[in-house]
Design an enzyme around this catalytic site. Structure first.
Site, PDB file in Angstrom:
ATOM      1  N   SER A 249      30.082  16.524  59.756  1.00  0.00           N
ATOM      2  CA  SER A 249      29.239  16.370  58.576  1.00  0.00           C
ATOM      3  C   SER A 249      30.091  16.579  57.338  1.00  0.00           C
ATOM      4  O   SER A 249      31.215  17.084  57.419  1.00  0.00           O
ATOM      5  CB  SER A 249      28.115  17.415  58.578  1.00  0.00           C
ATOM      6  N   LYS A 250      29.524  16.163  56.217  1.00  0.00           N
ATOM      7  CA  LYS A 250      30.255  16.361  54.964  1.00  0.00           C
ATOM      8  C   LYS A 250      30.473  17.859  54.733  1.00  0.00           C
ATOM      9  O   LYS A 250      31.545  18.293  54.338  1.00  0.00           O
ATOM     10  CB  LYS A 250      29.471  15.764  53.804  1.00  0.00           C
ATOM     11  N   GLN A 251      29.426  18.634  55.058  1.00  0.00           N
ATOM     12  CA  GLN A 251      29.521  20.085  54.867  1.00  0.00           C
ATOM     13  C   GLN A 251      30.633  20.663  55.732  1.00  0.00           C
ATOM     14  O   GLN A 251      31.251  21.655  55.411  1.00  0.00           O
ATOM     15  CB  GLN A 251      28.191  20.788  55.239  1.00  0.00           C
ATOM     16  N   GLY A 253      33.376  19.322  56.364  1.00  0.00           N
ATOM     17  CA  GLY A 253      34.688  18.848  55.930  1.00  0.00           C
ATOM     18  C   GLY A 253      35.142  17.581  56.630  1.00  0.00           C
ATOM     19  O   GLY A 253      36.348  17.362  56.790  1.00  0.00           O
TER      20      GLY A 253
END
Ligand code: GLU
Length: 303
Positions: A249-251, A253
Site C-alpha cells: 500500500s502507499k502507506q 511505502g
C-alpha cells in the site's frame, strides 16, 4: 478495443488519489478492466477524492496518466467525488426523511467508553461498534450538537452475498460495525455513502476491487437497500504483498509503478491475477488484446 458495449456490463476502477498507482492498485485496475472487456462492457474510472486530508495534490492526474500509459482507457471522462456533494446530500436527506439515518453527537472517546462499559472490544479493524446512543428511541442527541450522521443498521439476519472469487460471504453488520457513519464529524462524506451513490449513478453492474475492501460490501449492500438502489456483482481480487507479508500500500511505502516498459509492468500484474504468461514482445495494445481472452476468474488465487 471497441468502446461500444456488447452487454449491459459496467465496471469501474475507483482509486483514492492518496499517491500514484503501485503494483497492488494496478492489479485491481487491470482486473476490473479485463473483466469489463471480457464481458464486452464499459469500464469507468472514478477518482475517490472525498477524504481530502488523505488526498495528495497532483495524485489524481498522475493516476490518470499512468492508466493511459498502460493502455487502460476509460469509456467516459472520470467522475470526481469532490464534485458530487449535492448527490451525497440528497441521498442523506432521503435516508433522514425515511427515518433510516440520524444525527449523532458522540465523540470517538465517548463511543470507546460506552463500548468498554458494555465489555465490547473494537472489531477486527479497530473500528468501534456504535452502541446506538443517539438513536431517536434512545433519546436522540441529548441536547448535544450533531457531529456526524449515521445509518440505522437493522438488527436482522446477517447480510449474505456471493463474491465471484471468495464465494459465500456473510456479515452481521449490527454486531460487527453497528450504525455506521454517512457524514463524518469533520463534515466530509463517508466512503460508504459516496461509493454507493456513485456506483448507482454510474450504473455499475460489477465491482472488481482489492480484497482489503471486501469487508465494506455488507455495509454498502445495506445502504443500497435503504436507498432502493441495485446491488452490483462483486469480485475481490488477491492482494499483492510486500516482502514482509504486509499488504502492499502507499502507506506501506510501495514504490510507484515503473512505466519505462508498460508491457513488463502489466505482465507482472497479470501474473498476480493468475493469467498465463503472454508474449511480451508486443505493443501495450496488442498485449492487452491477448490478455482479454486469457482472463478467467477461476485463475485467481483463493487468498
Ligand atoms: N477508493 C477506494 C480505494 O482506493 C476503492 C473503493 C472501491 O473500489 O470501492 O481503496
Amino acid at each position: 478495443m471497441s468502446s461500444r458495449p456488447r452487454s449491459s456490463y459496467v465496471g469501474r476502477f475507483a482509486p483514492s488519489p492518496t499517491g500514484p498507482l503501485h503494483a497492488g492498485s494496478l492489479v485491481a485496475a487491470l482486473a476490473s478492466w479485463l473483466d469489463a472487456r471480457a464481458h464486452g462492457g464499459l469500464w469507468l474510472v472514478r477518482i475517490e477524492d472525498v477524504d481530502t486530508p488523505r488526498c495528495v495534490s497532483g495524485a489524481a492526474d498522475e493516476i490518470l496518466r499512468q492508466l493511459e500509459r498502460l493502455g487502460l482507457h476509460a469509456d467516459a471522462p472520470p467522475l470526481r467525488q469532490s464534485e458530487r456533494s449535492a448527490h451525497y446530500q440528497a441521498a442523506l436527506d432521503r435516508l433522514l426523511l425515511a427515518g433510516l439515518a440520524y444525527p449523532c453527537a458522540c465523540t470517538r472517546q465517548q463511543i470507546a467508553a460506552a463500548n468498554a462499559a458494555r465489555g465490547l472490544r473494537p472489531s477486527r479493524h479497530a473500528e468501534l461498534v456504535y452502541p446506538g446512543t443517539c438513536r431517536p428511541e434512545n433519546g436522540g442527541l441529548h441536547e448535544r450538537r450533531a457531529r456526524a450522521w449515521r445509518l440505522r443498521v437493522p438488527a436482522a439476519a446477517p447480510v449474505e452475498w456471493h463474491d465471484r472469487r471468495l464465494g459465500a460471504q456473510s456479515q452481521a453488520v449490527d454486531r460487527a460495525v453497528g450504525d455506521f457513519v454517512l457524514r463524518r464529524a469533520d463534515g466530509l462524506w463517508a466512503y460508504q455513502l459516496a461509493v454507493v451513490v456513485d456506483d448507482a449513478a454510474q450504473n455499475v453492474t460489477d465491482v472488481v476491487r482489492g480484497e482489503d475492501l471486501a469487508d465494506n460490501t455488507a455495509r454498502q449492500m445495506l445502504l443500497q437497500r435503504a436507498l432502493g438502489l441495485p446491488t452490483p456483482r462483486y469480485l475481490h481480487t488477491p492482494l499483492v504483498r510486500a516482502a514482509d507479508g504486509e499488504k502492499l500500500s502507499k502507506q506501506h511505502g510501495a514504490p510507484p509503478l515503473d512505466l519505462s516498459d508498460p508491457v513488463v509492468t502489466l505482465a507482472a500484474a497479470a501474473t498476480a491475477l493468475g493469467l498465463p504468461t503472454l508474449p511480451g514482445d508486443s505493443s501495450v495494445r496488442a498485449w492487452l488484446e491477448r490478455a482479454i481472452p486469457a482472463w478467467q476468474v477461476g485463475h485467481l488465487a483463493p487468498d
